[in-house]
Design an enzyme around this catalytic site. Structure first.
Site, PDB file in Angstrom:
ATOM      1  N   GLU A  10       0.788  -1.228   0.000  1.00  0.00           N
ATOM      2  CA  GLU A  10       0.000   0.000   0.000  1.00  0.00           C
ATOM      3  C   GLU A  10       0.828   1.291   0.000  1.00  0.00           C
ATOM      4  O   GLU A  10       0.436   2.277  -0.614  1.00  0.00           O
ATOM      5  CB  GLU A  10      -0.940   0.010   1.221  1.00  0.00           C
ATOM      6  CG  GLU A  10      -1.927  -1.134   1.254  1.00  0.00           C
ATOM      7  CD  GLU A  10      -2.966  -1.044   0.139  1.00  0.00           C
ATOM      8  OE1 GLU A  10      -3.168   0.065  -0.413  1.00  0.00           O
ATOM      9  OE2 GLU A  10      -3.572  -2.075  -0.197  1.00  0.00           O
TER      10      GLU A  10
ATOM     11  N   SER B  95     -52.623  -6.984  45.938  1.00  0.00           N
ATOM     12  CA  SER B  95     -52.273  -7.481  47.272  1.00  0.00           C
ATOM     13  C   SER B  95     -50.820  -7.897  47.421  1.00  0.00           C
ATOM     14  O   SER B  95     -50.385  -8.202  48.537  1.00  0.00           O
ATOM     15  CB  SER B  95     -53.177  -8.664  47.634  1.00  0.00           C
ATOM     16  OG  SER B  95     -54.517  -8.226  47.785  1.00  0.00           O
TER      17      SER B  95
END
Length: 906
Positions: A112, A387
Site C-alpha cells: 500500500e 395485594s
C-alpha cells in the site's frame, strides 16, 4: 580603438548592416510573444487553480477525533463467562500498533505505501507517476493514495473519484500527519479497513478467514489478508479463491521486491493453495430472539453505568443471564407448550432473579414481541400491584417497627378508610378476629389496612421505598392494598428477594462488570443494603409459605411439591366507570399477579391487557400461578434450603383464639394449640388455665371367674369436672406388647374365654379433650384347664363299634385342622372348643378359640370375621353360646384404633 576611428562611410555601412540583421529576427520575436502569453496563462491558471484548491480546502471537513475512533461491536457473556452474542454497528476486533506482527506491517507497507515512514502524508513522487498515468489512461486509472490518505478518505470523505475529493484528501492527510504519529496512523488504518464478510479490521479478518489471532498467521495467510482491501468482494477467498490467490501472490512478489522477504520465502508461500488453511465459511446465524429482552436491559444498564456505548465502544460485557432459564421463559410466553393463553393480545411480564445477590437470571419481556429495543413488559410496564404490596407496605413494617408476632390478632369486620370510604374483602365476607398469618394467607384487605394505619402511612411508604418500590407523590391509605402504586414485575421481584435474603435488598441487575477496549475493568456498583431486621424477613417468609401450602391459601396453584417456597398473589380492579363503559362482568379484572421466592430464586409474574376494554376472566387469573409453578420447578435443581430461623425469633404454642395471646399449657389439647413466631422478649408469658391435668382412673381391679371362664375388669374415676372422660383400656398377655382392647366411657368390661394359664395385665387411661391421664393397672392369672382323657382307639376287629371319621358318638371331632364341625374341636391346632369352629379362615358357629384371633361371640379367622350363634353339636354334642369379650389380636397402632360405640363392650 580601431573602430573608434572608422570613416563616416564605414559607419553608414555598419548601420545599414545592423538594420538588415534586425529584419531577420522577426520570427524569434513572435515566439517570445507566444511564450509570454503562455506564461501569463500559466500564471493565471496557477492563480485560478490555487484559488480553486483554496476553495476546495476551505470546504474540507474538520478533523474530528471522535470519527477516527471506529465503532466497535461489544461482546456479551452469560453468567458462566460464555459468549452469548455480539452487538454493534460493525463487527470489529481492535489491535494496537504494538501488537501488530512485523510480517503484517511489512506486507501492508510493500503493498500500500512503501514510503509511508518517509513522506508527510502525501507522496509527491508517487503522485507524479499517478498523474502521468491518469493523463495517459484517463482520470482515476491509477491511485497514489498513501495510508494516511486512505485513513482520511474512509473517515471524513466519500469514495467518489473527483479532483475536489483528492485535493481535500491530500490536505487532510497533511493535517493528520501533523497531529498524530506514524504509528498511530498505521494503527488507525489496519483497524478501519473492510475485509468483506462483515469483518472490519485485520484482527477481525484473521478470525473470520482463519480462526486465528494475528500472531499465529503464516506468511501466505498474511499476504491473502493484506491483498483483500483493494477490492474485498472481488478477492473474497470464499467465493473467488482463484482471484484471491493471484492477488495474494502479487502481495508476496511486492514484499520480495522491496526486500521484506527472500525469493525462496516468496515462492514457498506462493506454492500453498489459498484454500488450504482457509476455515469453513460460517453461514449460520445465531438466533438471539429468546435473549433480546434480556440484552435490551443489559444495554440500558451499561449506559447508566457511565459514558459507555455498547454499539461502538468494543466492550466486553459480563452479564447475569442464565441462558437455559431465559429460553424457558421465552418459550413459556411465546408458545403453547407450557401455558395455554386465551388470546394473542394478552400480555405478560416475568422477572427471575437470584434471591441471594439480585442478579437477574431471566426476563420475559412480553408475548409476541417483534424486533429489538422495544417495550419491555417486565421492566417498563407499570401496573397496580394489588395485594402483592401487603407484605411490603403493611405487615413487614409492623413486625419490624412494632414487634408484631405472626399470631398478632386483627379484627376482620366492616370497616372504612379514614375519609369514610368503605373497604371490603374480595369475597365480601368478614372473619372476625384473625391472626396476621391467616390474614396474609387469605389476603384479607381490612386487616391489611389496619396494619398500615397502626404502622403509619408515611412509615409504610418509606419502608416500601427502601425495597425499591417507587413512591407516588400522594401517600394514601389505599396503598395498603396496592391502590396507589404502579410497579413492574422486576421491582416486585427485587422487593420480595429481600425477604428470602435475611432482610438484605440487592438491586436487581443484569451486569456484573464491563471491560473496556484498553482492558480496564469497570465493576457494576449496584445498591446492596439491609432494609429490615432478619427476624422480620423470616417471619414474613414463614407466613407467606402458607399462601402456597395451606388449603385456604390464595396461591395453592403455584405449589411445587417438596419445595420450601413462599409467595403472594395480587390483583387489581376496574373503576366503576370503566366497568360500565366497557360492559365488564363483576369477576373481570385488569391485572393478575403471582410472586414467589425460595432461598435460591425469586420470581414475579404479571399478566394483563393493554386495552381497558379487555379483561381477565376467572380462568385467566390463574395463569400467573401456573407460570410461577412451572418456572420454579424448572430452575430448582437439587436440594433447596428452607428459610433460616434467627436466634432472636422463638416459636411458641399459643392457645387458639386467645386475645391477647396466652401460652398453651401442657394439658391443652393439641387441636387447641397453634404455633406462632415471636420476637424474643416480646412473647407472651401467661399460661392458660383453661385446661387442667386429667386425673387418672382409681380402684382398677381385675378378677377371673372360673365358672364363666371370663375376666371382669372394674375401675372408678374421680369426678373433677363436668366433662365425662373416655377410657382407653390396654392389655398385655404373658408379658407381651400392650394393645388397645377398648375405648369407652363406661368403667368396666368383661373379657370372655381368656387363655388358660395366661397372666393378663390391664392398664386404664382417662382421656379428656385429647389430654391423657396417667395410667392405672391391674393384673390377673387365669386358672389352667384340666386335660380331657384321650378316647381309646377303636377296635378294628369289632365291626359293631361305629368309627365315623368326621364324628364319634360323643360328638367329638378328631379330624384335620381345616374341617369345621359342630361339637367340640380338638384338631391339630389344639383349640379346645365347646360347640365352636376352629377353622383358621372361615367364619364358624359359636366361639373361636383358635390359634390366633379371640372372638366376641364371633369366628375370628384371619381378619376378625363375625361369628354366628353357636350351633348344635354333633351326636351327643351341645351347641356353643355367643361369646362376650375375648382375648385381643396381636398389637396394632393404638392411634389408629376405631373405638366402639359408647356404652357397649368390645
Amino acid at each position: 580603438m580601431a573602430e573608434k576611428y572608422n570613416t563616416r562611410e564605414e559607419r553608414r555601412k555598419q548601420a545599414n548592416s545592423n538594420k538588415k540583421g534586425k529584419g531577420h529576427k522577426k520570427p524569434r520575436g513572435l515566439f517570445k510573444k507566444i511564450f509570454l502569453v503562455l506564461v501569463t496563462l500559466c500564471i493565471i491558471g496557477v492563480v485560478a487553480g490555487g484559488a480553486t484548491v483554496a476553495y476546495f480546502i476551505s470546504d474540507a471537513p474538520q478533523i474530528d477525533e471522535s470519527l477516527l475512533k471506529d465503532p466497535l461491536s461489544s461482546k456479551f457473556y452469560d453468567k458462566d463467562g460464555k459468549l452469548l452474542t455480539e452487538e454493534g454497528v460493525e463487527k470489529r476486533e481492535y489491535v494496537a500498533y504494538a501488537d501488530i506482527p512485523e510480517v503484517i506491517k511489512n506486507a501492508v507497507l510493500a503493498t500500500e505505501d512503501v514510503r509511508f515512514f518517509k513522506h508527510g502524508g502525501v507522496d509527491f513522487l508517487r503522485l507524479g507517476s499517478a498523474v502521468i498515468g491518469n493523463v495517459t489512461n484517463g482520470f482515476g486509472s491509477q491511485g497514489a493514495s498513501t495510508l494516511t490518505q486512505q485513513v482520511v478518505k474512509r473517515t471524513f470523505l466519500t469514495d467518489e473519484k473527483t479532483i475536489k475529493r483528492k485535493v481535500q484528501e491530500a490536505w487532510l492527510a497533511i493535517k493528520l500527519e501533523q497531529r498524530y504519529t506514524k504509528e498511530e496512523i498505521f494503527e488507525m488504518y489496519v483497524n478501519k479497513i473492510w475485509y468483506a464478510n462483515h469483518a472490519f479490521g485485520i484482527a477481525t479478518a484473521a478470525d473470520t478467514y482463519y480462526g486465528k489471532e494475528l500472531k499465529d498467521l503464516t506468511l501466505d495467510e498474511v499476504a491473502m489478508l493484506v491483498g483483500l482491501p483493494q477490492s474485498p468482494s472481488r478477492y473474497n477467498p470464499f467465493k473467488h479463491p482463484d482471484r484471491a490467490e493471484k492477488r495474494r501472490n502479487l502481495v508476496l512478489h511486492l514484499m520480495n521486491r522491496h526486500g521484506f522477504i527472500t525469493e525462496a520465502e516468496m515462492k514457498a508461500a506462493q506454492s500453498i493453495p489459498v484454500t488450504k488453511t482457509l476455515k469453513s465459511q460460517d453461514t449460520s446465524k445465531i438466533d438471539t430472539t429468546p435473549y433480546d429482552a434480556f440484552i435490551d436491559q443489559v444495554i440500558e444498564e451499561v449506559q447508566s453505568m457511565g459514558d459507555y456505548n455498547p454499539y461502538t465502544d468494543g466492550l466486553e460485557i459480563y452479564t447475569t443471564i442464565d441462558t437455559d432459564a431465559q429460553k424457558y421463559v421465552y418459550d413459556m410466553l411465546n408458545t403453547e407448550k407450557i401455558i395455554q393463553y386465551p388470546s394473542k393480545s394478552l400480555q405478560a411480564g416475568i422477572s427471575l432473579i437470584d434471591t441471594q445477590n439480585g442478579e437477574i437470571r431471566a426476563i420475559g419481556g412480553g408475548r409476541n414481541i417483534q424486533g429489538k429495543r422495544v417495550f419491555n413488559y417486565a421492566t417498563e410496564a407499570k401496573r397496580s400491584p394489588g395485594s402483592t404490596i401487603k407484605p411490603i407496605m403493611d405487615y413487614a413494617p409492623a413486625i419490624d417497627k412494632l414487634n408484631w408476632s405472626t399470631y398478632h390478632q386483627l379484627t376482620d369486620e366492616p370497616y372504612e378508610y379514614s375519609n369514610g370510604t368503605p373497604i371490603k374483602n374480595a369475597g365480601g365476607r368478614y372473619r372476625g378476629d384473625v391472626s396476621m398469618r391467616e390474614a396474609l394467607e387469605r389476603s384479607l384487605n381490612i386487616p391489611a389496612l389496619k396494619a398500615l394505619q397502626e404502622v403509619g402511612v408515611e412509615e409504610g411508604y418509606a419502608f416500601a421505598q427502601e425495597l425499591g418500590i417507587p413512591i407516588p407523590k400522594a401517600n394514601y391509605e389505599s396503598g395498603a392494598i396496592g391502590g396507589t402504586q404502579s410497579v413492574s414485575s422486576m421491582q416486585i421481584a427485587g422487593a420480595y428477594s429481600a425477604f428470602g435474603n435475611g432482610g438484605i435488598y440487592n438491586q436487581p441487575h443484569t451486569v456484573t462488570k464491563i471491560v473496556l477496549r484498553d482492558k480496564t475493568t469497570i465493576e457494576n456498583k449496584y445498591t446492596s443494603k439491609a432494609v429490615m431486621k432478619e427476624s422480620t424477613a423470616f417471619m414474613i417468609s414463614d407466613m407467606l409459605k402458607g399462601v402456597i401450602d395451606k388449603s385456604h391459601g390464595t396461591g395453592q396453584r403455584a405449589r411445587v411439591s417438596g419445595l420450601e417456597m413462599a409467595g403472594k398473589t395480587g390483583s387489581s380492579n376496574f373503576t366503576a366507570a370503566d366497568k360500565k363503559k366497557y360492559n365488564i362482568p363483576s369477576e373481570g379484572i385488569p391485572d393478575s399477579w403471582m410472586t414467589a421466592y425460595t432461598t435460591k430464586y425469586t420470581v414475579a409474574a404479571w399478566i394483563g391487557y393493554d386495552k381497558k376494554s379487555e379483561y381477565l376472566g376467572k380462568e385467566s387469573q390463574t395463569i400467573p400461578k401456573k407460570m410461577v409453578k412451572e418456572l420454579m420447578q424448572h430452575v430448582h435443581k437439587g436440594k433447596t434450603e428452607d428459610f433460616k430461623q434467627p436466634k432472636n425469633v422463638v416459636k411458641i404454642g399459643i392457645l387458639k383464639g386467645s386475645n391477647p395471646a396466652v401460652k398453651a399449657s401442657e394439658y391443652t389439647p393439641k387441636d387447641q394449640i397453634v404455633y406462632e413466631y415471636f420476637i424474643r422478649g416480646h412473647e407472651p408469658t401467661k399460661v392458660t388455665k383453661q385446661y387442667d391435668k386429667t386425673s387418672a382412673p382409681i380402684g382398677v381391679n381385675a378378677s377371673y371367674d372360673e365358672a364363666s371362664n371370663s375376666i371382669n375388669l372394674q375401675w372408678n374415676y374421680p369426678q373433677t369436672g363436668s366433662k365425662t372422660p373416655e377410657f382407653e383400656v390396654k392389655v398385655s398377655i404373658d408379658g407381651g406388647a400392650s394393645q388397645v382392647l377398648a375405648r369407652s366411657s363406661t368403667m368396666g368390661l368383661t373379657l370372655q374365654q381368656p387363655n388358660p394359664g395366661s397372666t393378663y395385665i390391664f392398664t386404664v387411661t382417662a382421656i379428656i379433650n385429647g389430654q391423657k391421664s396417667a395410667s392405672a393397672s391391674a393384673s390377673v392369672k387365669v386358672t389352667a384347664l384340666q386335660e380331657e382323657p384321650i378316647a381309646p382307639e377303636p377296635d378294628l376287629n369289632n365291626p359293631d363299634v361305629t368309627d365315623d371319621t368326621g364324628q364319634n358318638e360323643q360328638g367329638q371331632d378328631n379330624s384335620n385342622d381345616n374341617n369345621s364341625n359342630d361339637g367340640n374341636n380338638n384338631g391339630n391346632n389344639n383349640n379346645p372348643g365347646n360347640g365352636n369352629n376352629s377353622d383358621n379362615n372361615n367364619p364358624g358357629k359359636g366361639n373361636n378359640n383358635g390359634n390366633k384371633n379371640p372372638g366376641n361371640g364371633n369366628s375370628n379367622g384371619a381378619e376378625n370375621s363375625t361369628g354366628g350363634t353357636g350351633g348344635t353339636g354333633g351326636t351327643g354334642g351341645t351347641g356353643g353360646n355367643s361369646g362376650t369379650t375375648e382375648p385381643p389380636e396381636p398389637p396394632i397402632d393404638a392411634e389408629n384404633t376405631v373405638p366402639p360405640a359408647e356404652g357397649t363392650n368390645p
